[in-house]
Write a protein that holds these residues in place. Structure first.
Motif, short mmCIF file in Angstrom:
data_model
loop_
_atom_site.label_atom_id
_atom_site.label_comp_id
_atom_site.label_asym_id
_atom_site.label_seq_id
_atom_site.Cartn_x
_atom_site.Cartn_y
_atom_site.Cartn_z
N ALA A 112 9.89 35.48 16.39
CA ALA A 112 11.10 35.74 17.17
C ALA A 112 12.17 36.27 16.22
CB ALA A 112 11.58 34.47 17.86
N ALA A 113 12.83 37.36 16.61
CA ALA A 113 13.85 37.99 15.78
C ALA A 113 15.08 38.30 16.62
CB ALA A 113 13.31 39.28 15.17
N ALA A 114 16.25 37.99 16.06
CA ALA A 114 17.52 38.27 16.72
C ALA A 114 18.52 38.71 15.66
CB ALA A 114 18.04 37.03 17.45
N LYS A 115 19.51 39.46 16.07
CA LYS A 115 20.57 39.89 15.16
C LYS A 115 21.58 38.75 15.00
CE LYS A 115 19.27 44.12 14.30
NZ LYS A 115 19.12 44.68 12.97
N GLU A 116 22.14 38.64 13.80
CA GLU A 116 23.13 37.62 13.49
C GLU A 116 24.47 38.28 13.23
OE1 GLU A 116 23.03 34.03 12.85
OE2 GLU A 116 21.24 34.20 14.06
N GLY A 117 25.50 37.79 13.89
CA GLY A 117 26.85 38.28 13.67
C GLY A 117 27.59 37.36 12.71
N LEU A 118 28.89 37.29 12.85
CA LEU A 118 29.70 36.44 11.98
C LEU A 118 29.42 34.96 12.22
CD1 LEU A 118 33.10 38.33 12.13
CD2 LEU A 118 31.43 38.30 10.27
N ILE A 119 29.17 34.61 13.47
CA ILE A 119 28.83 33.22 13.82
C ILE A 119 27.31 33.13 13.88
CG2 ILE A 119 29.02 31.41 15.56
CD1 ILE A 119 31.70 32.75 16.38
N LYS A 120 26.74 32.33 13.01
CA LYS A 120 25.28 32.21 12.93
C LYS A 120 24.78 31.34 14.08
CE LYS A 120 25.47 34.46 9.11
NZ LYS A 120 25.68 35.86 9.30
N GLN A 121 24.00 31.94 14.96
CA GLN A 121 23.46 31.23 16.11
C GLN A 121 21.99 30.84 15.91
OE1 GLN A 121 24.37 32.96 19.95
NE2 GLN A 121 25.98 34.19 19.01
N ARG A 122 21.34 31.44 14.96
CA ARG A 122 19.92 31.21 14.69
C ARG A 122 19.08 31.35 15.96
NH1 ARG A 122 22.76 28.40 11.26
NH2 ARG A 122 22.93 26.32 12.07
N ALA A 123 19.36 32.39 16.71
CA ALA A 123 18.67 32.60 17.99
C ALA A 123 17.18 32.85 17.79
CB ALA A 123 19.31 33.76 18.74
N GLY A 124 16.80 33.51 16.71
CA GLY A 124 15.38 33.74 16.45
C GLY A 124 14.66 32.42 16.20
N GLU A 125 15.22 31.59 15.34
CA GLU A 125 14.61 30.29 15.03
C GLU A 125 14.51 29.42 16.28
OE1 GLU A 125 16.25 28.10 11.67
OE2 GLU A 125 16.99 30.02 10.89
N ARG A 126 15.59 29.33 17.01
CA ARG A 126 15.62 28.45 18.18
C ARG A 126 14.68 28.93 19.28
NH1 ARG A 126 22.07 27.26 17.95
NH2 ARG A 126 21.92 25.74 16.27
N THR A 127 14.61 30.23 19.49
CA THR A 127 13.71 30.76 20.51
C THR A 127 12.26 30.54 20.12
OG1 THR A 127 15.37 32.41 21.14
CG2 THR A 127 13.09 32.83 21.83
#
Length: 137
Positions: A112-127
């Motif tokens: 899973a891969a997602a773009k990270e902005g200034l606020i790290k959401q770790r969307a790739g890891e969480r998904t």
């Protein structure tokens, strides 16, 4: 036509920005990615594992780059773009590679891969973690 993760993520972010054209895509392609990979063993024969993974990923997002199933093949790739991050506002490209592992088991590499902005959401890891947990059930 096969699109790279960066292209799919840039398109997803541009769509969220109201279709914002070239500038949004330009910036998105240069943002860092949060990527996470998980290897799983699924206690199903290859064909059953492919069906299970495809069904789960189709529920998680929209299918992209459909790959036809090869009769007698040893591997199958399934790819979707899912919603991740805060409020589902960060597109996540999820790629599953299902490999024949034996008569009654198959191996799945979930990426899973997602773009990270200034606020790290770790969307790739969480998904990746969320989908792996669903596959393990």
């Amino acid at each position: 036509m096969h699109q790279s993760e960066d292209e799919l993520l840039a398109d997803g972010l541009a769509a969220l920005a109201g279709g914002g054209g070239r500038l949004t895509r330009f910036v998105a392609k240069r943002m860092k990615k949060n990527v996470h990979e998980i290897d799983l063993v699924v206690p199903l024969p290859f064909e059953g594992a492919v069906e299970r993974v495809a069904r789960l990923l189709e529920q998680a997002g929209r299918t992209v780059d459909p790959v036809p199933v090869e009769p007698g093949g040893e591997q199958q790739t399934i790819r979707v773009v899912a919603d991740g991050g805060f409020g589902g506002m960060n597109p996540v490209v999820v790629t599953a590679l299902v490999t024949k592992g034996g008569e009654n088991r198959s191996e799945v590499r979930l990426r899973a891969a997602a773009k990270e902005g200034l606020i790290k959401q770790r969307a790739g890891e969480r998904t990746a973690a969320r989908l792996a947990a669903l596959l393990a059930e």
